[in-house]
Scaffold this active site. Structure first.
Site, PDB file in Angstrom:
ATOM      1  N   HIS A  63       0.853  -1.185   0.000  1.00 36.85           N
ATOM      2  CA  HIS A  63       0.000   0.000   0.000  1.00 36.85           C
ATOM      3  C   HIS A  63       0.892   1.238   0.000  1.00 36.85           C
ATOM      4  O   HIS A  63       1.995   1.237   0.573  1.00 36.85           O
ATOM      5  CB  HIS A  63      -0.893   0.026   1.237  1.00 36.85           C
ATOM      6  CG  HIS A  63      -1.854  -1.106   1.326  1.00 36.85           C
ATOM      7  ND1 HIS A  63      -2.829  -1.157   2.287  1.00 36.85           N
ATOM      8  CD2 HIS A  63      -2.007  -2.228   0.568  1.00 36.85           C
ATOM      9  CE1 HIS A  63      -3.536  -2.256   2.126  1.00 36.85           C
ATOM     10  NE2 HIS A  63      -3.054  -2.928   1.091  1.00 36.85           N
ATOM     11  N   GLU A  65       0.751   4.014   1.640  1.00 35.49           N
ATOM     12  CA  GLU A  65       1.095   4.544   2.966  1.00 35.49           C
ATOM     13  C   GLU A  65       2.143   3.674   3.662  1.00 35.49           C
ATOM     14  O   GLU A  65       3.048   4.189   4.306  1.00 35.49           O
ATOM     15  CB  GLU A  65      -0.149   4.631   3.862  1.00 35.49           C
ATOM     16  CG  GLU A  65      -1.267   5.451   3.291  1.00 35.49           C
ATOM     17  CD  GLU A  65      -2.245   4.628   2.450  1.00 35.49           C
ATOM     18  OE1 GLU A  65      -3.363   5.118   2.242  1.00 35.49           O
ATOM     19  OE2 GLU A  65      -1.908   3.506   2.007  1.00 35.49           O
ATOM     20  N   CYS A  93      -5.353   1.941   6.140  1.00 34.27           N
ATOM     21  CA  CYS A  93      -5.919   0.722   6.718  1.00 34.27           C
ATOM     22  C   CYS A  93      -5.185   0.410   8.027  1.00 34.27           C
ATOM     23  O   CYS A  93      -4.225   1.088   8.396  1.00 34.27           O
ATOM     24  CB  CYS A  93      -5.799  -0.440   5.727  1.00 34.27           C
ATOM     25  SG  CYS A  93      -4.103  -1.045   5.522  1.00 34.27           S
ATOM     26  N   CYS A  96      -1.426  -0.090   7.457  1.00 37.41           N
ATOM     27  CA  CYS A  96      -0.732   1.168   7.162  1.00 37.41           C
ATOM     28  C   CYS A  96      -0.687   2.076   8.389  1.00 37.41           C
ATOM     29  O   CYS A  96       0.321   2.738   8.641  1.00 37.41           O
ATOM     30  CB  CYS A  96      -1.393   1.875   5.995  1.00 37.41           C
ATOM     31  SG  CYS A  96      -1.186   0.969   4.442  1.00 37.41           S
TER      32      CYS A  96
END
Length: 176
Positions: A63, A65, A93, A96
């Site tokens: 991801h 992030e 999420c 992250c």
């Protein structure tokens, strides 16, 4: 009386829109439409990160992030990062948020909520969204992470428009 300060105040909306541009770049490169950037205490952009699912060999943990938090942690110390802000096209999420916390980044500004993202993606195999607010993850920690968001929600949601419908077959949850 407050002391005058020479510290500039970051323009959260402009920086968030720049994260949206990173998400658009990610999508144009054939990856998931998520983007993030790290801004220093003065609001100067230090680094940007596209989503890396495809670019990282279909790594489900790539991801934007999480990748950005890893890069930031390697490049800067936690004492500096506590005064930095991560701007993300979508709410980080749980994974992250954990990476942001462990890197020591002190503030998160995001566009689209996890709840709204889940409503758009459904139970898609490439994005089985964890509907757990990042505020909940950060609240379980021992140091404060400021959260600002959702901001510019409609613009953030537009980044995802039709993307997940165009992808491969949706995820079929295991039956018990």
């Amino acid at each position: 009386m407050d002391e005058p300060t020479d510290k500039p105040h970051p323009d959260h909306e402009s920086l968030l829109r720049r994260a949206f541009e990173v998400a658009r770049r990610s999508r144009s490169r054939g990856d998931h439409p998520f983007g993030a950037l790290l801004a220093g205490p003065d609001g100067v952009v230090l680094m940007e990160q596209c989503n890396g699912f495809t670019a990282e060999g279909h790594d489900m943990t790539a991801h934007a992030e999480r990748l950005l938090a890893t890069r930031a942690s390697r490049a800067y110390g936690a004492a500096y990062l506590t005064n930095c802000t991560i701007y993300s096209s979508a709410e980080p999420c749980a994974m992250c948020a954990g990476a942001i916390y462990w890197a020591g980044i002190g503030r998160v500004v995001y566009g689209q909520t996890e709840k709204d993202l889940k409503a758009l993606t459904g139970a898609h195999a490439e994005n089985p969204t964890l509907d757990l607010p990042c505020r909940t993850v950060f609240a379980a920690g021992q140091r404060h992470v400021e959260v600002i968001g959702p901001l510019l929600e409609n613009e953030a949601a537009a980044l995802q428009a039709d993307f997940w419908k165009e992808q491969a077959e949706p995820f079929e949850p295991a039956k018990s």
